[in-house]
Design an enzyme around this catalytic site. Structure first.
Site, PDB file in Angstrom:
ATOM      1  N   HIS A 138      23.619  85.813 -23.412  1.00 27.87           N
ATOM      2  CA  HIS A 138      23.399  85.126 -22.652  1.00 27.87           C
ATOM      3  C   HIS A 138      23.979  85.499 -21.391  1.00 27.87           C
ATOM      4  O   HIS A 138      24.505  86.344 -21.131  1.00 27.87           O
ATOM      5  CB  HIS A 138      24.007  83.867 -23.143  1.00 27.87           C
ATOM      6  CG  HIS A 138      25.411  83.741 -23.514  1.00 27.87           C
ATOM      7  ND1 HIS A 138      26.721  83.676 -22.324  1.00 27.87           N
ATOM      8  CD2 HIS A 138      25.830  83.406 -24.383  1.00 27.87           C
ATOM      9  CE1 HIS A 138      27.567  84.153 -23.033  1.00 27.87           C
ATOM     10  NE2 HIS A 138      27.178  83.883 -24.504  1.00 27.87           N
ATOM     11  N   CYS A 146      29.774  86.773 -28.636  1.00 27.10           N
ATOM     12  CA  CYS A 146      28.499  86.615 -28.008  1.00 27.10           C
ATOM     13  C   CYS A 146      28.517  88.345 -26.963  1.00 27.10           C
ATOM     14  O   CYS A 146      29.356  88.685 -26.881  1.00 27.10           O
ATOM     15  CB  CYS A 146      27.480  85.854 -27.234  1.00 27.10           C
ATOM     16  SG  CYS A 146      27.083  83.866 -28.012  1.00 27.10           S
TER      17      CYS A 146
END
Length: 510
Positions: A138, A146
């Site tokens: 992202h 992430c």
């Protein structure tokens, strides 16, 4: 129309890829020009590779020849955790392995500008009982397990995935690695407990490297299987279950042969690097993840953490370069956990000092040298039993006192004290810092120790040996590594120093 047909299989809570403003940004003209130059179509399939240590995301795209070629490499703004796979929910680990991204995993409503779900856990992860959810690639340069890019980067990557779906690709493959699976990286991390897992996913890395085709991924017996096909005499394709026994399958011979050739070459180079003594990479000391050097250069007190920059490139050199996207003010660069550093094992240089602690070898060898020295003194001074006894009791002449305390005697005290009071991590760090202070004259340390024979005569005084241990230990490494024999300082001790030198005792390590 094409987008509408494509999205009929997506989750109902997803907004259309074609109607959301952020998700519908066009592919930049420069990237389209790069595709034309590399003989790629705008809507041809893509493949993504991620590397933690290099902090890079690669987008590969299929050319008109049917093979994949590298389109663009994106520096990763932030990834979290350590080198190694994700194991459980909340461990802050970014996943490693092979994952499949379909249109339903594309998230135009992301709180981090845009994102797509990695698909962790896959069947292999689930077979091992690994847990975790919502592991994304992202924007926003902020990560809790992430891979985070800048908003501008994720918009571009998102658009490439979107166009591949519009072109008919049902899912694109995401390959996540701790580092580029080269012989030098495998050699540097050879002692890492994750190495069996890394060797397994390197198989898929090698399949892609030799074929430039997306490897077919299956799972059985809690392991990865790449490019499996049915045997020649089989009537149907093999059925795989990650937790069950592997079915009968074969790997096409042209692929298997190419992979064997690459692996044989890699193993030969790996063996050469290990034999040469390639240093082992230091394990994580509490640093949470990494950041590409181009971003770390733009942040006050920025650090690449567990990622590594190119050799010869410093953060200062990159400070004036343009960043690939906007770095938000709340970005949190990787920083060391000071408590973890304090409790960590000594740096890799320390084994040179620590290994000499089997100084029982040196102590045993030092005693004959002292007796030889006493005999030579008796011959030169004409002394006999009583004069020798007097010297041992500290009643000798000034000349005798000056020649009595060789550095070996000091070393012989150190092991005894070490066994009683092991040095703490803090003392090791302090000693290491002292040893590398610019301008520090190590010869002064030895000079300070020379006129203290009382340590041998009065072993009951613990204060002096402790002080001498701290001063003597840093001096061991320079004397050993410099190759300067102590025979120039100690009469009759040359054979002892040579027989216990670093070269003789650690020659096998070299």
């Amino acid at each position: 129309m094409t987008a509408g047909v494509l999205l009929t299989g997506c989750n109902t809570d997803q907004i259309s890829l074609a109607t959301n403003a952020k998700a519908n940004q066009p592919v930049p003209p420069k990237l389209i020009a790069a595709m034309a130059e590399k003989d790629m179509d705008l809507q041809s399939p893509i493949l993504v590779r991620l590397f933690k240590q290099e902090a890079e995301l690669e987008v590969w795209k299929q050319t008109r020849s049917g093979k994949f070629a590298l389109l663009k490499t994106y520096p990763i703004c932030r990834w979290s955790g350590d080198l190694g796979p994700k194991v459980r929910e909340g461990d802050r680990q970014a996943p490693e392995g092979f994952y499949s991204i379909n249109p339903s995993q594309m998230n135009p409503q992301s709180a981090y500008y845009l994102s797509f779900n990695t698909g962790y856990p896959n069947a292999f992860d689930k077979a091992l009982g690994r847990t975790g959810s919502q592991l994304m690639v992202h924007g926003d340069c902020s990560s809790r397990g992430c891979y985070a890019m800048t908003d501008e980067q994720i918009a571009e990557i998102y658009s490439l995935g979107r166009e591949s779906f519009f072109g008919g690709q049902k899912a694109f493959q995401l390959q996540a690695y701790p580092f580029k699976m080269t012989p030098v990286n495998m050699a540097r991390h050879r002692n890492n407990p994750n190495m069996p897992f890394w060797k397994m996913i390197k198989e898929g890395y090698d399949h892609f490297e030799v074929t430039r085709q997306e490897p077919k991924v299956d799972f059985c017996e809690k392991k990865y299987v790449f490019d499996a096909a049915k045997p020649a005499d089989a009537k149907r394709d093999p059925v795989f279950d990650a937790s069950a026994k592997c079915p009968a399958y074969v790997i096409p011979e042209e692929i298997a042969e190419a992979v064997r050739g690459k692996q044989a070459k890699d193993e030969t180079e790996y063996a050469r690097l290990v034999a040469k003594g390639t240093p082992v990479a230091r394990m994580n000391t509490g640093i949470d993840g990494g950041m590409n050097k181009v971003f770390a250069a733009k942040i006050p007190e920025g650090s690449t953490g567990l990622s590594e920059g190119a050799e010869g490139t410093t953060l200062q050199m990159l400070a004036m370069a343009k960043a690939p996207g906007t770095i938000p003010g709340h970005v949190n660069p990787p920083k060391p956990n000071l408590d973890a550093v304090a409790s960590a094992p000594a740096p890799q240089e320390e084994p040179v000092v620590a290994v000499s602690a089997p100084a029982t070898t040196r102590v045993a060898a030092a005693a004959p040298a002292e007796r030889a020295q006493e005999k030579s003194q008796e011959k030169s001074s004409g002394g006999g039993f009583f004069s020798n006894l007097g010297r041992k009791m500290g009643l000798g002449t000034a000349d005798t006192t000056a020649t009595t305390p060789p550095p070996q005697a000091t070393a012989s005290v150190a092991p005894a004290q070490t066994s009683v009071t092991p040095p703490t991590a803090a003392s090791r760090l302090k000693a290491a810092v002292t040893r590398f202070v610019p301008g520090h004259d190590k010869s002064k340390d030895t000079a300070k120790e020379a006129p203290k024979p009382a340590v041998v005569a009065k072993p009951a005084e613990p204060a002096k040996p402790d002080t001498r241990l701290a001063a003597t230990r840093p001096a061991l490494k320079p004397s050993v590594s410099d190759g300067a024999g102590e025979a120039t300082q100690i009469m009759g001790a040359a054979p002892v120093v040579q027989s216990n030198s670093f070269d003789s005792r650690f020659g096998a390590v070299k």
